[in-house]
Write a protein that holds these residues in place. Structure first.
Motif, mmCIF file in Angstrom:
data_model
loop_
_atom_site.group_PDB
_atom_site.id
_atom_site.type_symbol
_atom_site.label_atom_id
_atom_site.label_comp_id
_atom_site.label_asym_id
_atom_site.label_seq_id
_atom_site.Cartn_x
_atom_site.Cartn_y
_atom_site.Cartn_z
ATOM 1 N N THR A 1 0.852 -1.188 0.000
ATOM 2 C CA THR A 1 0.000 0.000 0.000
ATOM 3 C C THR A 1 0.889 1.239 0.000
ATOM 4 O OG1 THR A 1 -1.699 -1.170 1.233
ATOM 5 C CG2 THR A 1 -1.796 1.238 1.264
ATOM 6 N N SER B 1 -0.622 4.499 -0.862
ATOM 7 C CA SER B 1 -1.468 5.650 -0.539
ATOM 8 C C SER B 1 -2.814 5.165 -0.033
ATOM 9 C CB SER B 1 -1.707 6.533 -1.766
ATOM 10 O OG SER B 1 -0.529 7.156 -2.174
ATOM 11 N N ILE B 2 -3.431 5.977 0.818
ATOM 12 C CA ILE B 2 -4.766 5.675 1.340
ATOM 13 C C ILE B 2 -5.632 6.896 1.079
ATOM 14 C CG2 ILE B 2 -6.123 5.156 3.400
ATOM 15 C CD1 ILE B 2 -3.634 3.775 4.526
ATOM 16 N N CYS C 1 -1.290 -1.853 -10.743
ATOM 17 C CA CYS C 1 -1.803 -1.405 -9.439
ATOM 18 C C CYS C 1 -3.284 -1.754 -9.337
ATOM 19 C CB CYS C 1 -1.584 0.094 -9.271
ATOM 20 S SG CYS C 1 -2.413 1.097 -10.508
ATOM 21 N N LYS D 1 -7.243 1.807 -0.447
ATOM 22 C CA LYS D 1 -5.782 1.671 -0.498
ATOM 23 C C LYS D 1 -5.310 1.463 -1.923
ATOM 24 C CE LYS D 1 -6.475 -0.844 3.672
ATOM 25 N NZ LYS D 1 -7.875 -0.779 3.397
ATOM 26 N N ARG E 1 -2.532 0.043 -4.130
ATOM 27 C CA ARG E 1 -1.496 -0.968 -3.920
ATOM 28 C C ARG E 1 -0.757 -1.245 -5.222
ATOM 29 N NH1 ARG E 1 -2.981 -5.468 0.092
ATOM 30 N NH2 ARG E 1 -0.809 -5.067 0.486
#
Length: 137
Positions: free
Chosen positions: A6, A8-9, A30, A52, A54
């Motif tokens: 992950t 970025s959220i 991704c 998320k 990923r």
């Protein structure tokens, strides 16, 4: 097989998909984890920790570099086809301007006190609709 990490959220799916699209344009594999669940059952967003983004472990550095790049602002033409081509904003150069002939505060005050509006031509100001600049004639 590569392990996914992950990087970025996100709270909303629009921003998440925008960032995912940036990576896909650069041919980085991704996916968005928990996107469908959070989009349909938004109340679970805090329990799941957000959407998320990923990527495979091998692409982490390259993906972070791409996401950190700033997109240049698009050049906007601030001119329009109008009758008043001679009135140009001194701040942004737009011709989307107008001369305000009447004081709005005097109209509002007269309406409040007398019950009907009286327009008093106290000041003549020019106004730009792009940058909200006001200047005297």
């Amino acid at each position: 097989m590569n392990d996914f990490v992950t990087i970025s959220i996100f709270d909303d799916y629009i921003t998440a998909n925008f960032e995912k699209q940036k990576l896909e344009e650069n041919e980085i594999p991704c996916y968005l984890a928990d996107e469908n669940t959070i989009t349909t059952k938004w109340i679970l967003k805090n329990a799941l920790g957000g959407i998320k983004l990923r990527v495979p472990n091998d692409y982490v550095e390259q993906a972070k570099k791409i996401l950190a790049e700033k997109i240049e602002a698009a050049q906007i033409d601030h001119t329009i086809d109008s009758i008043h081509k001679d009135l140009i904003c001194p701040q942004c150069g737009s011709n989307n301007t107008r001369t305000e002939k009447f004081s709005k505060s005097s109209i509002a005050l007269s309406w409040l006190l007398l019950g009907f509006p009286i327009s008093i031509s106290i000041n003549r100001q020019n106004r730009c609709f792009y940058c909200e600049n006001k200047w005297d004639s």
